[in-house]
Design a protein around this motif. Structure first.
Motif, short mmCIF file in Angstrom:
data_model
loop_
_atom_site.label_atom_id
_atom_site.label_comp_id
_atom_site.label_asym_id
_atom_site.label_seq_id
_atom_site.Cartn_x
_atom_site.Cartn_y
_atom_site.Cartn_z
N LEU A 65 13.16 -13.45 18.84
CA LEU A 65 13.87 -12.08 19.26
C LEU A 65 15.19 -12.36 19.40
N VAL A 95 17.69 -9.21 23.97
CA VAL A 95 16.43 -8.66 24.19
C VAL A 95 15.70 -9.60 24.96
N VAL A 96 15.90 -10.76 24.83
CA VAL A 96 14.82 -11.92 25.58
C VAL A 96 15.72 -11.68 27.06
N ASP A 133 17.12 -9.12 28.53
CA ASP A 133 16.87 -7.81 29.15
C ASP A 133 15.81 -7.17 28.41
N PRO A 134 14.48 -6.98 28.89
CA PRO A 134 13.44 -6.51 28.31
C PRO A 134 13.44 -5.05 28.11
#
Lengths: 148, 148
Positions: free
Chosen positions: B57, B61-62, B64-65
């Motif tokens: 990923l 993105v890791v 902030d889901p």
């Protein structure tokens, strides 16, 4: 793909279940970790297998694996004695990390993101504080990278 | 119990294998992680499933889901594109952690200790730099806490 479509049949363990039963369950069913719930079925914690080992072993053995060799026999006895009479709640860290949880309408990418960040092999899918189900990392992989 | 007695039949993946094949393998075979070897069969790295997700990923993105939700469709495309043409070596961290490894005569307690400390679901059993086999956390649990 939404979380509700990715839920696997996954065994739950209650916080007041015997710790030994939980450890056996991981071995017998080859589980990546434990989904711990309270007696009302509310999710309490997700613990990966290696974290369960960390809570089972004395701290000094975790820090120094050579100690594990020296005291192998004693350690095995110690471990059985330690686990006897303990519950799953006793295996949980004093300050449990935030439960990795998402809702039934969250996406597979959100699940992947939470797993990557929290470094857990499971997430709880929760609705109105009740556990709807569990999504495993292997399910996430077979969803994002389906077989050809 | 010694490491040599605990070795499971576990699929290996080569550093120059396609990253997509590795991700598919985890999903299809429900593996807890990857045992990566070089083309001479020497063990290079153990990566747990959630770590593989982390490397697949994009970093933001890791962290902030919620971003994963917003860009779900794009992210799925991005992920397939990212993995296409990449190898397993590209998924490894730049500075890989020390390989969790032990020898065939090391004990189950040493294996448990390494898994707990390194937080990995697998350890490599190595002799003369060659991989003898892999021990999984579920095997450790069924050995330390056998079924009644």
């Amino acid at each position: 793909m939404l979380a509700r479509e990715l839920i696997d049949d996954y065994p739950l363990i209650r916080a007041d279940d015997p710790a030994l039963a939980a450890a056996r369950m991981i071995g017998e069913q080859r589980l990546p970790g434990l989904m711990v719930v309270d007696d009302g079925g509310r999710p309490l914690a997700v613990i990966g297998g290696s974290q369960v080992l960390r809570f089972m072993l004395p701290g000094y053995v975790v820090e120094d694996p050579t100690l594990a060799r020296v005291m192998d026999e004693k350690l095995a006895d110690h471990l059985s004695r330690e686990l006897e009479g303990k519950t799953v709640a006793d295996l949980l860290p004093d300050k449990p990390a935030a439960l990795p949880q998402l809702g039934p309408d969250d996406t597979v990418m959100e699940i992947a993101s939470v797993m990557a960040r929290e470094r857990v092999p499971l997430v709880a899918i929760v609705n109105d504080e009740q556990l709807v189900g569990v999504v495993t990392a292997s399910k996430v992989f077979s969803t994002i990278c389906p077989a050809l």
